[in-house]
Design an enzyme around this catalytic site. Structure first.
Site, PDB file in Angstrom:
ATOM      1  N   ASP A   1       0.860  -1.193   0.000  1.00 28.23           N
ATOM      2  CA  ASP A   1       0.000   0.000   0.000  1.00 28.23           C
ATOM      3  C   ASP A   1       0.897   1.244   0.000  1.00 28.23           C
ATOM      4  OD1 ASP A   1      -1.938  -1.935   0.359  1.00 28.23           O
ATOM      5  OD2 ASP A   1      -2.920  -0.951   2.047  1.00 28.23           O
TER       6      ASP A   1
ATOM      7  N   LYS B   1      -6.895   3.280  -2.811  1.00 26.06           N
ATOM      8  CA  LYS B   1      -7.200   3.194  -1.373  1.00 26.06           C
ATOM      9  C   LYS B   1      -7.451   4.603  -0.873  1.00 26.06           C
ATOM     10  CE  LYS B   1      -4.923   1.898   3.009  1.00 26.06           C
ATOM     11  NZ  LYS B   1      -3.772   1.193   3.642  1.00 26.06           N
TER      12      LYS B   1
ATOM     13  N   LYS C   1     -10.209   0.050  -1.961  1.00 29.48           N
ATOM     14  CA  LYS C   1     -10.067  -0.245  -0.536  1.00 29.48           C
ATOM     15  C   LYS C   1     -10.458   0.998   0.244  1.00 29.48           C
ATOM     16  CE  LYS C   1      -6.611  -1.343   3.085  1.00 29.48           C
ATOM     17  NZ  LYS C   1      -5.268  -1.934   3.391  1.00 29.48           N
TER      18      LYS C   1
END
Lengths: 227, 227
Positions: free
Chosen positions: B87, B149, B179
């Site tokens: 990430d 995300k 996400k």
């Protein structure tokens, strides 16, 4: 006053226009240094080329939980761009788990990379217990780093005078200096931290502080510490 | 429910004891993944060795303003430790300055390093304007990353349903998943984000969510998101 100030721009959502304004002010007030993100070191060195203002950047910032190898790489990259000073964040997990030798190893390795360039170690003192502040001060003394720095400005209330006193007492027989940072926004606060023995003040409010110091009325707002 | 959750431990002052508790809960609930700091990837892989739980880590976290070279190095280090998912935080200066090609270049390079490992790009959507969310969604689509995300959990209020809708609409003809993270602390919120089309939920409250889901009464507090 200006020789005490690391004028700081570390909020992640500042844009090109904000950086231009920031450097315009820096070149007007001639602070000791700027403290800018790693991606901006090269540009900072270009912009400050003809001035005595130093360029400082931050490593493993602001959470400190990167791998030691990554912190070393990031430091090497900054030094390749001719960065003058390095402010690294200690691994706070190791600090909160009393893994003192891990922390000393990491700082020692990074100081070796820094060689004669100034290394400051950020310990996030406002989230530490008194005994942790004493222990980490000793660790920094043993590691060869040049400064202990109180705070990132991203966690907790920031610099506190009682924590400076604790660092000062622990470091009294060493050459380690103290940089106070986090929440220092006006001349009165800056003066208190300098009187308490801090050699450097990290702040995004350097312009306000200098205007108060010089008695100017144009207390224009520089990079704000909120969004 | 558990297959949607990246159970997250990213507060910098957590200690050894907190990590032990965290992994004990992870092995009890079998979340899809853990999301832990880079320095803990190797240990996480050891602890999760016999379980299907994936290890995810964060790159250039949480401010995103590291050099691209450092983000690449940090990614390579994580993959060397056999990390399953990455990430990364996008450079928000570039985002706020509309330097879209810089951002696409950075993400494309990191996706190349990740190869078939999942890459998620954190954009800090709660600090963005709607047009910036649309543009960055397109950039991520072009860069080959696997996920957008929403948030780091360190800046701004976090995931918002209206931003998910905007991402969903922009990404409708692509394979990029979403996400949601930041501020999702209970089952009701988790269900709303899943219903809105999120494939993964990043949260430090996975235990509470699972206890609500399973109808357990022991809503014990796991890693808190405050200090």
């Amino acid at each position: 006053m200006k020789e005490f100030i690391d004028q700081t721009l570390l909020m992640p959502t500042r844009n090109q226009h904000d950086y231009e304004d920031f450097f315009e002010q820096v070149l007007k007030y001639h602070f000791f240094a700027v403290c800018v993100p790693p991606f901006y070191v090269e540009r900072s060195k270009q912009l400050l080329n003809d001035s005595p203002v130093q360029t400082c950047t931050v490593i493993g910032f602001p959470n400190g939980y990167n791998e030691t190898e990554t912190k070393i790489f990031e430091t090497e990259q900054a030094l390749k761009k001719d960065c003058d000073e390095i402010d690294m964040v200690a691994n706070l997990y190791d600090l909160k788990s009393a893994n003192w030798s891990n922390i000393e190893n990491e700082i020692t390795q990074i100081k070796k990379v820094c060689d004669n360039k100034v290394l400051k170690v950020i310990v996030e003192s406002s989230l530490l217990e008194d005994n942790e502040i004493v222990e980490i001060s000793k660790v920094i003394m043993n590691s060869g780093a040049d400064y202990i720095k109180t705070s990132t400005g991203f966690h907790g209330p920031g610099a506190k005078l009682e924590h400076i006193a604790l660092m000062k007492e622990t470091l009294k027989n060493s050459n380690v200096k103290i940089k106070a940072s986090g929440g220092i926004r006006d001349l009165e606060a800056a003066k208190k931290f300098i009187a308490a023995g801090c050699s450097r003040i990290g702040t995004s409010s350097g312009v306000n502080i200098m205007n108060e110091y010089l008695g100017n009325n144009d207390n224009e707002t520089t990079a704000r510490s909120d969004y």
